[in-house]
Design a protein around this motif. Structure first.
Motif, PDB file in Angstrom:
ATOM      1  N   LEU A 334       0.924  -1.290   0.055  1.00 25.64           N
ATOM      2  CA  LEU A 334       0.002   0.041   0.059  1.00 25.64           C
ATOM      3  C   LEU A 334       0.808   1.134   0.016  1.00 25.64           C
ATOM      4  O   LEU A 334       1.927   1.054   0.392  1.00 25.64           O
ATOM      5  CB  LEU A 334      -1.027  -0.136   1.122  1.00 25.64           C
ATOM      6  CG  LEU A 334      -2.074  -0.982   1.557  1.00 25.64           C
ATOM      7  CD1 LEU A 334      -2.642  -0.784   2.702  1.00 25.64           C
ATOM      8  CD2 LEU A 334      -2.974  -0.959   0.238  1.00 25.64           C
ATOM      9  N   ARG A 335       0.326   2.342  -0.341  1.00 31.26           N
ATOM     10  CA  ARG A 335       0.999   3.414  -0.267  1.00 31.26           C
ATOM     11  C   ARG A 335       0.276   4.418   0.595  1.00 31.26           C
ATOM     12  O   ARG A 335      -1.056   4.537   0.310  1.00 31.26           O
ATOM     13  CB  ARG A 335       1.485   4.161  -1.580  1.00 31.26           C
ATOM     14  CG  ARG A 335       0.091   4.317  -2.572  1.00 31.26           C
ATOM     15  CD  ARG A 335       1.024   4.786  -3.997  1.00 31.26           C
ATOM     16  NE  ARG A 335      -0.244   5.014  -5.020  1.00 31.26           N
ATOM     17  CZ  ARG A 335      -0.818   6.012  -5.287  1.00 31.26           C
ATOM     18  NH1 ARG A 335      -0.551   7.194  -4.783  1.00 31.26           N
ATOM     19  NH2 ARG A 335      -1.893   6.282  -6.111  1.00 31.26           N
ATOM     20  N   ARG A 336       0.618   5.700   1.344  1.00 25.59           N
ATOM     21  CA  ARG A 336       0.017   6.561   1.963  1.00 25.59           C
ATOM     22  C   ARG A 336       0.356   7.951   1.260  1.00 25.59           C
ATOM     23  O   ARG A 336       1.459   8.438   0.894  1.00 25.59           O
ATOM     24  CB  ARG A 336       0.437   6.375   3.160  1.00 25.59           C
ATOM     25  CG  ARG A 336      -0.111   7.743   3.949  1.00 25.59           C
ATOM     26  CD  ARG A 336      -0.028   7.669   5.497  1.00 25.59           C
ATOM     27  NE  ARG A 336       1.262   6.901   6.064  1.00 25.59           N
ATOM     28  CZ  ARG A 336       1.708   6.444   7.214  1.00 25.59           C
ATOM     29  NH1 ARG A 336       0.903   6.989   8.295  1.00 25.59           N
ATOM     30  NH2 ARG A 336       2.463   5.892   7.615  1.00 25.59           N
ATOM     31  N   ILE A 337      -0.891   8.873   0.896  1.00 28.40           N
ATOM     32  CA  ILE A 337      -0.761  10.226   0.995  1.00 28.40           C
ATOM     33  C   ILE A 337      -0.912  11.068   1.930  1.00 28.40           C
ATOM     34  O   ILE A 337      -2.061  11.090   2.475  1.00 28.40           O
ATOM     35  CB  ILE A 337      -1.410  11.060  -0.282  1.00 28.40           C
ATOM     36  CG1 ILE A 337      -1.104  10.083  -1.796  1.00 28.40           C
ATOM     37  CG2 ILE A 337      -1.346  12.280  -0.478  1.00 28.40           C
ATOM     38  CD1 ILE A 337      -1.867  10.612  -2.802  1.00 28.40           C
ATOM     39  N   ALA A 338      -0.023  11.798   2.655  1.00 31.71           N
ATOM     40  CA  ALA A 338      -0.167  12.160   3.814  1.00 31.71           C
ATOM     41  C   ALA A 338      -1.014  13.606   3.798  1.00 31.71           C
ATOM     42  O   ALA A 338      -1.215  14.081   2.500  1.00 31.71           O
ATOM     43  CB  ALA A 338       1.307  12.786   4.328  1.00 31.71           C
ATOM     44  N   GLY A 339      -1.911  13.814   4.778  1.00 29.36           N
ATOM     45  CA  GLY A 339      -2.813  15.158   4.959  1.00 29.36           C
ATOM     46  C   GLY A 339      -3.595  14.618   6.245  1.00 29.36           C
ATOM     47  O   GLY A 339      -3.015  14.017   7.071  1.00 29.36           O
ATOM     48  N   GLU A 340      -4.760  15.430   6.232  1.00 33.71           N
ATOM     49  CA  GLU A 340      -5.588  15.244   7.387  1.00 33.71           C
ATOM     50  C   GLU A 340      -7.031  15.319   6.789  1.00 33.71           C
ATOM     51  O   GLU A 340      -7.790  16.092   6.555  1.00 33.71           O
ATOM     52  CB  GLU A 340      -5.434  16.490   8.020  1.00 33.71           C
ATOM     53  CG  GLU A 340      -5.872  16.162   9.559  1.00 33.71           C
ATOM     54  CD  GLU A 340      -5.603  17.212  10.501  1.00 33.71           C
ATOM     55  OE1 GLU A 340      -6.703  18.095  10.920  1.00 33.71           O
ATOM     56  OE2 GLU A 340      -4.363  17.724  10.887  1.00 33.71           O
ATOM     57  N   ASP A 342      -4.624  11.274   6.510  1.00 25.26           N
ATOM     58  CA  ASP A 342      -3.891  10.479   5.352  1.00 25.26           C
ATOM     59  C   ASP A 342      -4.899   9.542   4.547  1.00 25.26           C
ATOM     60  O   ASP A 342      -5.859   9.192   5.333  1.00 25.26           O
ATOM     61  CB  ASP A 342      -3.068   9.580   6.022  1.00 25.26           C
ATOM     62  CG  ASP A 342      -1.944  10.359   7.063  1.00 25.26           C
ATOM     63  OD1 ASP A 342      -1.672  11.581   6.800  1.00 25.26           O
ATOM     64  OD2 ASP A 342      -1.271   9.808   7.734  1.00 25.26           O
ATOM     65  N   LEU A 343      -4.347   9.504   3.486  1.00 27.73           N
ATOM     66  CA  LEU A 343      -5.288   8.753   2.392  1.00 27.73           C
ATOM     67  C   LEU A 343      -4.475   7.364   1.850  1.00 27.73           C
ATOM     68  O   LEU A 343      -3.311   7.705   1.644  1.00 27.73           O
ATOM     69  CB  LEU A 343      -5.786   9.274   1.313  1.00 27.73           C
ATOM     70  CG  LEU A 343      -6.843  10.247   1.478  1.00 27.73           C
ATOM     71  CD1 LEU A 343      -7.341  11.286   0.161  1.00 27.73           C
ATOM     72  CD2 LEU A 343      -7.972   9.978   2.324  1.00 27.73           C
ATOM     73  N   TRP A 344      -5.097   6.220   1.916  1.00 29.01           N
ATOM     74  CA  TRP A 344      -4.235   5.098   1.623  1.00 29.01           C
ATOM     75  C   TRP A 344      -4.704   4.411   0.192  1.00 29.01           C
ATOM     76  O   TRP A 344      -5.837   4.733  -0.167  1.00 29.01           O
ATOM     77  CB  TRP A 344      -4.519   4.044   2.620  1.00 29.01           C
ATOM     78  CG  TRP A 344      -4.058   4.444   4.075  1.00 29.01           C
ATOM     79  CD1 TRP A 344      -4.882   5.156   4.991  1.00 29.01           C
ATOM     80  CD2 TRP A 344      -2.691   4.009   4.349  1.00 29.01           C
ATOM     81  NE1 TRP A 344      -3.960   5.355   6.014  1.00 29.01           N
ATOM     82  CE2 TRP A 344      -2.674   4.766   5.637  1.00 29.01           C
ATOM     83  CE3 TRP A 344      -1.695   3.248   4.041  1.00 29.01           C
ATOM     84  CZ2 TRP A 344      -1.586   4.771   6.667  1.00 29.01           C
ATOM     85  CZ3 TRP A 344      -0.496   3.429   4.638  1.00 29.01           C
ATOM     86  CH2 TRP A 344      -0.601   4.006   6.145  1.00 29.01           C
ATOM     87  N   PHE A 345      -3.758   3.981  -0.633  1.00 27.57           N
ATOM     88  CA  PHE A 345      -4.055   3.357  -2.079  1.00 27.57           C
ATOM     89  C   PHE A 345      -3.143   2.316  -2.202  1.00 27.57           C
ATOM     90  O   PHE A 345      -2.084   1.963  -1.442  1.00 27.57           O
ATOM     91  CB  PHE A 345      -3.552   4.567  -3.119  1.00 27.57           C
ATOM     92  CG  PHE A 345      -4.321   5.955  -2.911  1.00 27.57           C
ATOM     93  CD1 PHE A 345      -5.143   6.418  -3.703  1.00 27.57           C
ATOM     94  CD2 PHE A 345      -3.783   7.116  -1.932  1.00 27.57           C
ATOM     95  CE1 PHE A 345      -5.755   7.447  -3.671  1.00 27.57           C
ATOM     96  CE2 PHE A 345      -4.259   7.991  -2.105  1.00 27.57           C
ATOM     97  CZ  PHE A 345      -5.335   8.429  -2.871  1.00 27.57           C
ATOM     98  N   PRO A 346      -3.596   1.463  -2.927  1.00 28.44           N
ATOM     99  CA  PRO A 346      -3.037   0.189  -3.554  1.00 28.44           C
ATOM    100  C   PRO A 346      -1.490   0.960  -4.020  1.00 28.44           C
ATOM    101  O   PRO A 346      -1.304   1.871  -4.645  1.00 28.44           O
ATOM    102  CB  PRO A 346      -3.651  -0.287  -4.643  1.00 28.44           C
ATOM    103  CG  PRO A 346      -4.967   0.179  -4.573  1.00 28.44           C
ATOM    104  CD  PRO A 346      -5.038   1.481  -3.821  1.00 28.44           C
ATOM    105  N   ALA A 347      -0.564   0.074  -3.731  1.00 27.34           N
ATOM    106  CA  ALA A 347       0.772   0.505  -4.214  1.00 27.34           C
ATOM    107  C   ALA A 347       0.913   0.333  -5.770  1.00 27.34           C
ATOM    108  O   ALA A 347       0.257  -0.264  -6.551  1.00 27.34           O
ATOM    109  CB  ALA A 347       1.873  -0.529  -3.599  1.00 27.34           C
TER     110      ALA A 347
END
Length: 347
Positions: A334-340, A342-347
């Motif tokens: 998985l990969r994460r886009i940081a924020g408020e 954080d959002l998670w996506f398939p790698a």
């Protein structure tokens, strides 16, 4: 999982309270009640020494718990003043809470792993816990917890602080250390995950493992990301679990539920459970176009519907989900886009 004590298992299954038991020569199991908690009791183990006993864990700091510990020691033929050592598996209140009161009554020394000892002030010192709550609130915000619930969830564990008597440990117990307990060949096994400094205690000659919360016969301990956890607690836990599963152990003496046999089989079951959970979380993330940890948690299978989970338990569910997300991120799945949030996506 085969119980080592049918009486203990039946007490657990019936919602009752087990008796004090002589596990085998020199070892006693003493149930100590836990207030307002579905676990109901912690199993404290008394190890006979020349001229006294050592205990593994102590219980919550309540009069009811203290009286039960005193009475249980009495069944074994000892008084609270006979306690020479309190070996604490980890810093949670049902294990560490009464340690200071026992020391005051007996002069016993308290032992804890350094990783947990370092965290005690931040968790239990009145002047420092505000920072812990603020950090928890930030973690929950990044997880996507709705604004109206943030303050309630961030401070959810503050209610149990009153069940702990803050006691600085006298000794720091390192991984692999042989405890100085006459008549015992007790070895410390560092098993991080449930807490950073969780310890089990192995007795090779008697083929016993005092497992604390690391391995339980029916349920699995919470392994969560939180302000005092390591960066990847699930990885730590699974590694420690596999190592414990390789020990030559005949009987496991856990802190909750009941004693059991077949350690390696139970370890395999718990590892399989976590990998099933990882696959479930990966599937939830894969079906979404960016999803928060909180929203992921709401879509998972729990022991009850999400709507019926009390709010304070939802925090644990969120943070446990985050531990699995972090494991998947570290594994490149998985990969994460940081924020408020954080959002998670398939790698």
């Amino acid at each position: 999982m085969t119980p080592a004590s049918e009486a203990q298992r039946e007490a657990w299954r019936s919602g009752g309270f087990p008796e004090v038991e002589r596990v085998r020569p020199g070892v006693w199991s003493i149930p100590v009640p836990i207030p307002i908690n579905p676990l109901r009791y912690v199993l404290v183990y008394a190890l006979e020494l020349p001229g006294g006993v050592a205990i593994v864990d102590a219980g919550w700091d309540t009069d009811e718990a203290y009286d039960a510990l005193v009475a249980g020691l009495g069944v074994a033929g000892y008084e609270i003043t006979d306690v020479r050592a309190v070996l604490v598996t980890h810093m949670h209140p049902d294990h560490y809470g009464l340690a200071g009161r026992v020391r005051e009554a007996s002069g016993a020394w308290i032992g804890l792993h350094p990783a947990d000892a370092r965290l005690l002030p931040g968790r239990y010192d009145e002047s420092l816990v505000g920072d812990l709550v603020r950090r928890e609130r930030g973690l929950l915000a990044r997880s996507g917890v709705p604004e109206p619930s943030l303050d309630e969830l961030a401070g959810a564990s503050m209610m149990i602080r009153r069940f702990v008597s803050m006691a600085k440990p006298d000794r720091l117990i390192e991984d692999g250390e042989r405890l100085d307990l006459p008549g015992w060949d007790l070895r410390a096994v560092w098993t991080p995950g449930h807490s950073p400094g969780h310890l089990c205690f192995a007795e090779p000659e008697r083929r016993l493992l005092f497992s604390g919360d690391h391995v339980l016969p029916r349920i699995t301990p919470i392994v969560a990301v939180h302000p005092q956890s390591g960066p990847n607690p699930l990885a730590d836990y699974l590694e420690a679990l596999a190592a414990v599963g390789r020990l030559d152990v005949e009987e496991v003496l856990p802190a909750h539920e009941y004693r059991f046999l077949e350690l390696a089989g139970r370890v395999g079951d718990v590892i399989a459970h976590h990998h099933e959970r990882l696959a479930e979380i990966e599937a939830v993330v894969g079906a979404a176009d960016g999803i928060s940890c909180w929203e992921t948690a709401t879509r998972l299978t729990w022991s009850r519907p999400w709507e019926s989970i009390p709010s304070y338990m939802r925090r644990g569910a969120n943070n446990e989900t985050l531990a699995h997300l972090v494991w998947l991120e570290t594994a490149g799945r998985l990969r994460r886009i940081a924020g408020e949030p954080d959002l998670w996506f398939p790698a």
